[in-house]
Design a protein around this motif. Structure first.
Motif, PDB file in Angstrom:
ATOM      1  N   LYS A  41      11.137   0.173  -7.085  1.00 57.40           N
ATOM      2  CA  LYS A  41      12.288  -0.296  -6.182  1.00 57.40           C
ATOM      3  C   LYS A  41      11.644  -1.124  -5.091  1.00 57.40           C
ATOM      4  CE  LYS A  41      16.291   0.747  -3.239  1.00 57.40           C
ATOM      5  NZ  LYS A  41      16.898   2.193  -2.759  1.00 57.40           N
ATOM      6  N   TRP A  42      10.704  -0.405  -4.428  1.00 56.79           N
ATOM      7  CA  TRP A  42      10.317  -1.226  -3.122  1.00 56.79           C
ATOM      8  C   TRP A  42       9.346  -2.348  -3.452  1.00 56.79           C
ATOM      9  CZ3 TRP A  42       4.771  -0.052  -1.265  1.00 56.79           C
ATOM     10  CH2 TRP A  42       4.666  -0.619   0.110  1.00 56.79           C
TER      11      TRP A  42
ATOM     12  N   ALA B 232      -0.959   8.728  -8.535  1.00 60.96           N
ATOM     13  CA  ALA B 232      -1.433   7.334  -7.913  1.00 60.96           C
ATOM     14  C   ALA B 232      -1.551   6.250  -9.038  1.00 60.96           C
ATOM     15  CB  ALA B 232      -2.762   7.637  -7.160  1.00 60.96           C
ATOM     16  N   ILE B 233      -2.287   6.663 -10.071  1.00 57.82           N
ATOM     17  CA  ILE B 233      -2.193   5.776 -11.075  1.00 57.82           C
ATOM     18  C   ILE B 233      -1.105   5.469 -11.812  1.00 57.82           C
ATOM     19  CG2 ILE B 233      -3.580   5.511 -13.371  1.00 57.82           C
ATOM     20  CD1 ILE B 233      -5.703   7.497 -12.363  1.00 57.82           C
ATOM     21  N   ALA B 234      -0.149   6.104 -11.946  1.00 58.77           N
ATOM     22  CA  ALA B 234       1.227   5.982 -12.575  1.00 58.77           C
ATOM     23  C   ALA B 234       1.950   4.827 -11.705  1.00 58.77           C
ATOM     24  CB  ALA B 234       1.941   7.217 -12.530  1.00 58.77           C
ATOM     25  N   VAL B 235       1.900   4.792 -10.487  1.00 58.69           N
ATOM     26  CA  VAL B 235       2.647   3.766  -9.637  1.00 58.69           C
ATOM     27  C   VAL B 235       2.081   2.270  -9.365  1.00 58.69           C
ATOM     28  CG1 VAL B 235       3.893   5.562  -8.688  1.00 58.69           C
ATOM     29  CG2 VAL B 235       2.274   4.666  -7.401  1.00 58.69           C
ATOM     30  N   THR B 236       0.712   2.209  -9.902  1.00 66.90           N
ATOM     31  CA  THR B 236       0.165   1.028  -9.367  1.00 66.90           C
ATOM     32  C   THR B 236       0.587  -0.236 -10.368  1.00 66.90           C
ATOM     33  OG1 THR B 236      -1.600   1.484 -11.319  1.00 66.90           O
ATOM     34  CG2 THR B 236      -2.187   2.358  -8.947  1.00 66.90           C
TER      35      THR B 236
ATOM     36  N   ALA C 222       2.276  -0.693  -6.594  1.00 66.67           N
ATOM     37  CA  ALA C 222       1.767  -0.797  -5.519  1.00 66.67           C
ATOM     38  C   ALA C 222       0.225  -1.578  -5.704  1.00 66.67           C
ATOM     39  CB  ALA C 222       1.444   0.531  -5.030  1.00 66.67           C
ATOM     40  N   ASN C 223       0.093  -2.203  -5.186  1.00 66.85           N
ATOM     41  CA  ASN C 223      -1.353  -2.890  -5.102  1.00 66.85           C
ATOM     42  C   ASN C 223      -2.606  -2.080  -4.807  1.00 66.85           C
ATOM     43  OD1 ASN C 223       0.410  -5.455  -3.372  1.00 66.85           O
ATOM     44  ND2 ASN C 223      -0.042  -5.338  -5.600  1.00 66.85           N
ATOM     45  N   VAL C 224      -2.459  -1.162  -3.725  1.00 67.60           N
ATOM     46  CA  VAL C 224      -3.350  -0.212  -3.285  1.00 67.60           C
ATOM     47  C   VAL C 224      -2.380   1.041  -3.198  1.00 67.60           C
ATOM     48  CG1 VAL C 224      -5.120   0.531  -1.603  1.00 67.60           C
ATOM     49  CG2 VAL C 224      -4.715  -1.707  -2.177  1.00 67.60           C
ATOM     50  N   VAL C 225      -3.091   2.444  -3.823  1.00 68.03           N
ATOM     51  CA  VAL C 225      -2.517   3.767  -3.671  1.00 68.03           C
ATOM     52  C   VAL C 225      -3.734   4.624  -2.919  1.00 68.03           C
ATOM     53  CG1 VAL C 225      -1.462   5.697  -4.402  1.00 68.03           C
ATOM     54  CG2 VAL C 225      -1.150   3.488  -5.553  1.00 68.03           C
TER      55      VAL C 225
ATOM     56  N   VAL D 211       0.746  -1.065   0.130  1.00 68.03           N
ATOM     57  CA  VAL D 211      -0.049  -0.105  -0.163  1.00 68.03           C
ATOM     58  C   VAL D 211       0.846   1.202  -0.018  1.00 68.03           C
ATOM     59  CG1 VAL D 211      -1.792   1.363   1.270  1.00 68.03           C
ATOM     60  CG2 VAL D 211      -1.837  -1.196   1.287  1.00 68.03           C
ATOM     61  N   PHE D 212       0.657   2.396  -0.863  1.00 65.27           N
ATOM     62  CA  PHE D 212       1.328   3.522  -0.843  1.00 65.27           C
ATOM     63  C   PHE D 212       0.404   4.383  -0.589  1.00 65.27           C
ATOM     64  CE2 PHE D 212       2.875   6.925  -4.038  1.00 65.27           C
ATOM     65  CZ  PHE D 212       3.743   7.432  -2.986  1.00 65.27           C
TER      66      PHE D 212
END
Length: 338
Positions: free
Chosen positions: A223-224, A246-250, A230-233, A165-166
């Motif tokens: 990296k993380w 938020a959408i870019a890192v999912t 991320a599964n949830v932002v 989760v981010f």
């Protein structure tokens, strides 16, 4: 009695008002004890809350003690410590019939649409008042409401044990989201420009910290998560650029939860939503989260009182709001003692 009132955008004063009285047998009179200052209170002060009307007694993160009960009240007694659920709904519209009274067509929030809890005495219907353990102190009880907001975001994002989760933003609501995500066993990364807040987030269990001033958020999330995403932002900031981020890192099959009421337009490429089959949802207020959050607070293991960084007396309310305006890095949650 004294009350904290925003007479019009930009004007906050301590005013004298007539003390309200019980008029319905199912009501209780509450001697108010503490009010947390929320970002939405600041928006009302600035004229930036599209739902507020003026003049308005603000305050929805509030705690108090039962001073009197109506004849039909059965679950509450004089002397009980309580927290207020600051939301009403009609019970009849489509949202209410779907079990989502928080987005009722006629929803009204105390401190926004109705007079709030930033006053010495308040009258409330029994069903919106929750008894808490006597061991809790007043500022801590006032934190229950923002934690229901955090709990709602976890519910809306279907956060599960083991999820990455981010959380964007380590302000009070972001920190509440952090604590509730950790409560269900998720791994949590959080970002903020404020190093003090990031340090506090780490103390509260954050697994990974990001300062966007110093590093690329997308690179750090990649990296993380070993390039999964991320599964949830949870966007606890609500700016157009944070929604885009938020959408870019999912990851694929991810969920994006948006908090806040910014009316500016975000630029979002449809391909990312379709390709990853993302679920993007809003999170507003809470749906039936008070009882479980009260249970958490009543447990001796859920200690969150250190979220409160500053306390002021009622006659210092203007000074308290000035501190919030300054956005000092040491400020987390400011509570006014009523």
């Amino acid at each position: 009695m004294k009350a904290i009132q925003v007479k019009e955008p930009g004007t906050l004063k301590i005013v004298e008002m007539e003390e309200p009285q019980i008029t319905n047998p199912s009501e209780v009179k509450i001697r108010m004890k503490a009010m947390g200052i929320c970002g939405s209170d600041m928006h009302i002060l600035h004229g930036e809350n599209p739902f507020a009307s003026y003049p308005r007694v603000i305050g929805h993160e509030v705690a108090g003690e039962i001073a009197e009960v109506g004849e039909a009240v059965t679950e509450l007694n004089v002397g009980d410590k309580v927290v207020i659920e600051p939301m009403t709904s009609c019970g009849e519209c489509y949202a209410c019939q779907q079990g989502r009274p928080n987005v009722c067509e006629k929803v009204e929030v105390y401190g926004v649409h109705r007079e709030g809890g930033g006053r010495e005495v308040m009258i409330m219907p029994e069903h919106l008042v929750h008894k808490v353990d006597d061991s809790l102190d007043w500022p801590e009880i006032a934190l229950i409401e923002p934690f229901t907001i955090g709990a709602q975001s976890i519910y809306r994002g279907h956060v599960q044990e083991g999820d990455h989760v981010f959380i964007i933003g380590a302000g009070p609501i972001g920190l509440c989201c952090l604590k509730m995500a950790k409560q269900v066993g998720a791994k949590v990364a959080i970002s903020d420009f404020n190093e003090k807040r990031l340090a506090f987030a780490e103390k509260w269990g954050a697994d990974f910290l990001i300062n966007p001033h110093k590093e690329s958020v997308e690179n750090q999330i990649s990296k993380w998560t070993d390039e999964m995403g991320a599964n949830v932002v949870i966007d606890a900031v609500g700016f157009p650029q944070t929604v885009e981020q938020a959408i870019a890192v999912t990851s694929v099959a991810a969920r994006v939860v948006v908090l806040g009421f910014d009316q500016k337009i975000s630029e979002i490429a449809q391909v990312e939503i379709t390709k990853k089959e993302l679920t993007i949802c809003g999170s507003r207020l809470q749906t039936h989260r008070f009882a479980p959050v009260v249970d958490l607070f009543n447990s001796q293991e859920f200690n969150v009182g250190d979220l409160v960084s500053h306390q002021y007396d009622l006659n210092e309310a203007e000074e308290a709001f000035q501190l919030m305006e300054q956005a000092h890095p040491e400020v987390r949650k400011v509570v006014i003692k009523l």
